[in-house]
Scaffold this motif. Sequence first.
Motif, PDB file in Angstrom:
ATOM      1  N   THR A  10       0.826  -1.207   0.000  1.00  0.00           N
ATOM      2  CA  THR A  10       0.000   0.000   0.000  1.00  0.00           C
ATOM      3  C   THR A  10       0.863   1.260   0.000  1.00  0.00           C
ATOM      4  N   VAL A  11       1.894   1.276   0.815  1.00  0.00           N
ATOM      5  CA  VAL A  11       2.773   2.450   0.892  1.00  0.00           C
ATOM      6  C   VAL A  11       3.524   2.645  -0.427  1.00  0.00           C
ATOM      7  N   GLN A  12       4.022   1.560  -1.009  1.00  0.00           N
ATOM      8  CA  GLN A  12       4.716   1.682  -2.293  1.00  0.00           C
ATOM      9  C   GLN A  12       3.771   2.204  -3.370  1.00  0.00           C
ATOM     10  N   GLY A  13       2.573   1.654  -3.431  1.00  0.00           N
ATOM     11  CA  GLY A  13       1.594   2.110  -4.418  1.00  0.00           C
ATOM     12  C   GLY A  13       1.223   3.569  -4.226  1.00  0.00           C
ATOM     13  N   ALA A  14       1.042   3.977  -2.973  1.00  0.00           N
ATOM     14  CA  ALA A  14       0.698   5.375  -2.683  1.00  0.00           C
ATOM     15  C   ALA A  14       1.848   6.308  -3.051  1.00  0.00           C
ATOM     16  N   ALA A  15       3.078   5.873  -2.806  1.00  0.00           N
ATOM     17  CA  ALA A  15       4.243   6.695  -3.160  1.00  0.00           C
ATOM     18  C   ALA A  15       4.339   6.873  -4.673  1.00  0.00           C
ATOM     19  N   VAL A  16       4.079   5.807  -5.424  1.00  0.00           N
ATOM     20  CA  VAL A  16       4.097   5.898  -6.886  1.00  0.00           C
ATOM     21  C   VAL A  16       2.997   6.836  -7.366  1.00  0.00           C
ATOM     22  N   ALA A  18       1.615   9.315  -5.739  1.00  0.00           N
ATOM     23  CA  ALA A  18       1.984  10.690  -5.398  1.00  0.00           C
ATOM     24  C   ALA A  18       3.047  11.229  -6.352  1.00  0.00           C
ATOM     25  N   LEU A  19       4.046  10.422  -6.657  1.00  0.00           N
ATOM     26  CA  LEU A  19       5.078  10.849  -7.608  1.00  0.00           C
ATOM     27  C   LEU A  19       4.481  11.121  -8.982  1.00  0.00           C
ATOM     28  N   TYR A  20       3.562  10.266  -9.409  1.00  0.00           N
ATOM     29  CA  TYR A  20       2.924  10.445 -10.708  1.00  0.00           C
ATOM     30  C   TYR A  20       2.193  11.797 -10.745  1.00  0.00           C
ATOM     31  N   VAL A  21       1.465  12.100  -9.692  1.00  0.00           N
ATOM     32  CA  VAL A  21       0.719  13.365  -9.630  1.00  0.00           C
ATOM     33  C   VAL A  21       1.680  14.550  -9.671  1.00  0.00           C
ATOM     34  N   VAL A  22       2.715  14.517  -8.853  1.00  0.00           N
ATOM     35  CA  VAL A  22       3.671  15.625  -8.792  1.00  0.00           C
ATOM     36  C   VAL A  22       4.340  15.833 -10.147  1.00  0.00           C
ATOM     37  N   LEU A  23       4.805  14.753 -10.769  1.00  0.00           N
ATOM     38  CA  LEU A  23       5.477  14.887 -12.065  1.00  0.00           C
ATOM     39  C   LEU A  23       4.522  15.345 -13.164  1.00  0.00           C
ATOM     40  N   THR A  24       3.253  14.973 -13.068  1.00  0.00           N
ATOM     41  CA  THR A  24       2.268  15.472 -14.029  1.00  0.00           C
ATOM     42  C   THR A  24       2.073  16.969 -13.855  1.00  0.00           C
ATOM     43  N   GLU A  43       5.158   9.754 -17.018  1.00  0.00           N
ATOM     44  CA  GLU A  43       5.131   8.500 -17.769  1.00  0.00           C
ATOM     45  C   GLU A  43       6.442   7.727 -17.670  1.00  0.00           C
ATOM     46  N   ALA A  44       7.504   8.383 -17.261  1.00  0.00           N
ATOM     47  CA  ALA A  44       8.765   7.668 -17.022  1.00  0.00           C
ATOM     48  C   ALA A  44       8.587   6.643 -15.904  1.00  0.00           C
ATOM     49  N   LEU A  45       7.646   6.896 -15.007  1.00  0.00           N
ATOM     50  CA  LEU A  45       7.390   5.978 -13.893  1.00  0.00           C
ATOM     51  C   LEU A  45       6.767   4.664 -14.347  1.00  0.00           C
ATOM     52  N   CYS A  46       6.340   4.590 -15.592  1.00  0.00           N
ATOM     53  CA  CYS A  46       5.733   3.357 -16.108  1.00  0.00           C
ATOM     54  C   CYS A  46       6.713   2.192 -16.124  1.00  0.00           C
ATOM     55  N   VAL A  47       7.986   2.446 -15.864  1.00  0.00           N
ATOM     56  CA  VAL A  47       8.971   1.374 -15.758  1.00  0.00           C
ATOM     57  C   VAL A  47       8.923   0.716 -14.367  1.00  0.00           C
ATOM     58  N   LEU A  48       8.328   1.354 -13.405  1.00  0.00           N
ATOM     59  CA  LEU A  48       8.361   0.853 -12.029  1.00  0.00           C
ATOM     60  C   LEU A  48       7.745  -0.532 -11.822  1.00  0.00           C
ATOM     61  N   PRO A  49       6.729  -0.952 -12.591  1.00  0.00           N
ATOM     62  CA  PRO A  49       6.238  -2.318 -12.409  1.00  0.00           C
ATOM     63  C   PRO A  49       7.289  -3.400 -12.674  1.00  0.00           C
ATOM     64  N   VAL A  50       8.371  -3.061 -13.351  1.00  0.00           N
ATOM     65  CA  VAL A  50       9.476  -4.005 -13.527  1.00  0.00           C
ATOM     66  C   VAL A  50      10.064  -4.348 -12.159  1.00  0.00           C
ATOM     67  N   PHE A  51      10.083  -3.393 -11.254  1.00  0.00           N
ATOM     68  CA  PHE A  51      10.755  -3.546  -9.976  1.00  0.00           C
ATOM     69  C   PHE A  51       9.847  -3.997  -8.831  1.00  0.00           C
ATOM     70  N   PHE A  52       8.580  -3.579  -8.843  1.00  0.00           N
ATOM     71  CA  PHE A  52       7.673  -4.016  -7.785  1.00  0.00           C
ATOM     72  C   PHE A  52       6.208  -3.925  -8.244  1.00  0.00           C
ATOM     73  N   PRO A  53       5.415  -4.923  -7.848  1.00  0.00           N
ATOM     74  CA  PRO A  53       4.029  -5.003  -8.334  1.00  0.00           C
ATOM     75  C   PRO A  53       3.120  -3.878  -7.849  1.00  0.00           C
ATOM     76  N   ALA A  54       3.425  -3.266  -6.723  1.00  0.00           N
ATOM     77  CA  ALA A  54       2.577  -2.188  -6.203  1.00  0.00           C
ATOM     78  C   ALA A  54       2.559  -0.980  -7.124  1.00  0.00           C
ATOM     79  N   ALA A  55       3.510  -0.902  -8.033  1.00  0.00           N
ATOM     80  CA  ALA A  55       3.537   0.215  -8.972  1.00  0.00           C
ATOM     81  C   ALA A  55       2.354   0.173  -9.934  1.00  0.00           C
ATOM     82  N   ILE A  64      -5.372   8.696 -12.390  1.00  0.00           N
ATOM     83  CA  ILE A  64      -6.742   9.175 -12.116  1.00  0.00           C
ATOM     84  C   ILE A  64      -6.685  10.521 -11.396  1.00  0.00           C
ATOM     85  N   ILE A  65      -5.900  10.558 -10.325  1.00  0.00           N
ATOM     86  CA  ILE A  65      -5.805  11.786  -9.524  1.00  0.00           C
ATOM     87  C   ILE A  65      -5.207  12.928 -10.347  1.00  0.00           C
ATOM     88  N   ALA A  66      -4.117  12.644 -11.055  1.00  0.00           N
ATOM     89  CA  ALA A  66      -3.455  13.683 -11.850  1.00  0.00           C
ATOM     90  C   ALA A  66      -4.385  14.228 -12.928  1.00  0.00           C
TER      91      ALA A  66
END
Length: 160
Positions: A10-16, A18-24, A43-55, A64-66
Amino acid sequence: MKRKNGVRFTVQGAAVAALYVVLTFVSAFFGLSSQAIQLRLSEALCVLPVFFPAAVPGLFVGCIIANFLTGSIFIDVIFGSIATLIGAIGTRLLRQHKLLCLTPPILSNTLIIPFVLAFAYKFEGSIFYFMLTVGLGELLSCGVLGYFLAAALKKRIKNM
């Protein structure tokens, strides 16, 4: 142990998200995020699912929020977020293929967003033109910036 993993997810997903919103917002500030030619730094963050599923859900919720907070119309909030979700799932599924893993978000946005621009926003131009402009923006933000983000993360994250 199961609760600890759920909290981490949950924390990892929320951090992603939040980062998506800020970068947008950063992209929007510079006028890059929501016209026919788009270059969303988020959209650069779209690589994050490679590293962890919460992304995957993090990117979806962040989009959605952005989209909502940057004044996108409802159809764009829905279909833009679905395009991001499809791309994130595809990236997660292709995570073992270093060269292919970033193609799903590039393709999903290139194929979905032009129809939103043409039919929901009624921008002047053809679907092909919007596919070209959105695809180029995705290639730069997701493909190029995402590649560099992945390279930087790979050096810092163990077992990847």
